[in-house]
Design a protein around this motif. Sequence first.
Motif, mmCIF file in Angstrom:
data_model
loop_
_atom_site.group_PDB
_atom_site.id
_atom_site.type_symbol
_atom_site.label_atom_id
_atom_site.label_comp_id
_atom_site.label_asym_id
_atom_site.label_seq_id
_atom_site.Cartn_x
_atom_site.Cartn_y
_atom_site.Cartn_z
ATOM 1 N N ASN A 5 0.993 -0.940 0.368
ATOM 2 C CA ASN A 5 -0.145 -0.253 0.030
ATOM 3 C C ASN A 5 0.715 1.164 0.015
ATOM 4 N N ASP A 6 2.053 1.673 0.989
ATOM 5 C CA ASP A 6 3.033 2.502 0.875
ATOM 6 C C ASP A 6 3.100 2.896 -0.666
ATOM 7 N N ARG A 7 3.830 1.750 -1.551
ATOM 8 C CA ARG A 7 3.673 2.195 -3.608
ATOM 9 C C ARG A 7 2.596 2.106 -3.511
ATOM 10 N N VAL A 8 1.667 2.142 -3.811
ATOM 11 C CA VAL A 8 0.447 2.860 -4.414
ATOM 12 C C VAL A 8 0.228 4.327 -4.232
ATOM 13 N N GLU A 9 -0.399 4.396 -2.312
ATOM 14 C CA GLU A 9 0.115 5.742 -1.972
ATOM 15 C C GLU A 9 1.237 6.938 -2.476
ATOM 16 N N GLY A 10 1.793 5.995 -2.013
ATOM 17 C CA GLY A 10 3.228 7.410 -2.584
ATOM 18 C C GLY A 10 3.116 7.428 -4.098
ATOM 19 N N ASP A 35 4.392 23.714 -1.246
ATOM 20 C CA ASP A 35 3.966 22.153 -1.259
ATOM 21 C C ASP A 35 3.397 21.368 -1.689
ATOM 22 N N GLY A 36 3.132 21.340 -3.068
ATOM 23 C CA GLY A 36 3.505 20.199 -4.375
ATOM 24 C C GLY A 36 5.214 19.672 -4.477
ATOM 25 N N LYS A 37 5.591 20.484 -3.963
ATOM 26 C CA LYS A 37 7.321 20.246 -4.312
ATOM 27 C C LYS A 37 7.620 18.622 -2.951
ATOM 28 N N SER A 38 6.798 19.577 -2.144
ATOM 29 C CA SER A 38 7.319 18.629 -0.640
ATOM 30 C C SER A 38 6.223 16.788 -0.642
ATOM 31 N N ASP A 39 5.190 17.414 -1.334
ATOM 32 C CA ASP A 39 4.098 16.701 -1.528
ATOM 33 C C ASP A 39 4.800 15.465 -2.420
ATOM 34 N N GLN A 40 5.693 15.973 -3.409
ATOM 35 C CA GLN A 40 6.646 15.334 -4.297
ATOM 36 C C GLN A 40 7.378 13.999 -3.519
ATOM 37 N N ALA A 41 8.276 14.509 -2.866
ATOM 38 C CA ALA A 41 9.202 14.788 -2.017
ATOM 39 C C ALA A 41 8.675 13.055 -1.237
ATOM 40 N N GLU A 42 7.747 13.866 -0.405
ATOM 41 C CA GLU A 42 7.032 12.566 0.123
ATOM 42 C C GLU A 42 6.793 11.482 -0.267
ATOM 43 N N VAL A 45 9.675 8.752 -1.080
ATOM 44 C CA VAL A 45 10.319 8.330 0.007
ATOM 45 C C VAL A 45 8.919 7.586 0.390
ATOM 46 N N GLN A 46 8.103 7.205 0.022
ATOM 47 C CA GLN A 46 7.096 6.465 0.745
ATOM 48 C C GLN A 46 6.720 4.983 -0.503
#
Length: 59
Positions: A5-10, A35-42, A45-46
Amino acid sequence: MAVDNDRVEGSAKNIGGKIKEAAGKVTGDSKLQADGKSDQAEGKVQNAVGGIKDAIKGK
């Protein structure tokens, strides 16, 4: 074998971040863009964590 699920959510968070970043560029909203760049980084990682989990499960 099911994908973690982490792959899908990431992946979803990464795509959402790209959309946010693009919207920020179009509207000139630097906070939305950041915020968009931050979400991409998260999301990346996820997704990586999910990949590691999948690799462990596969062994």
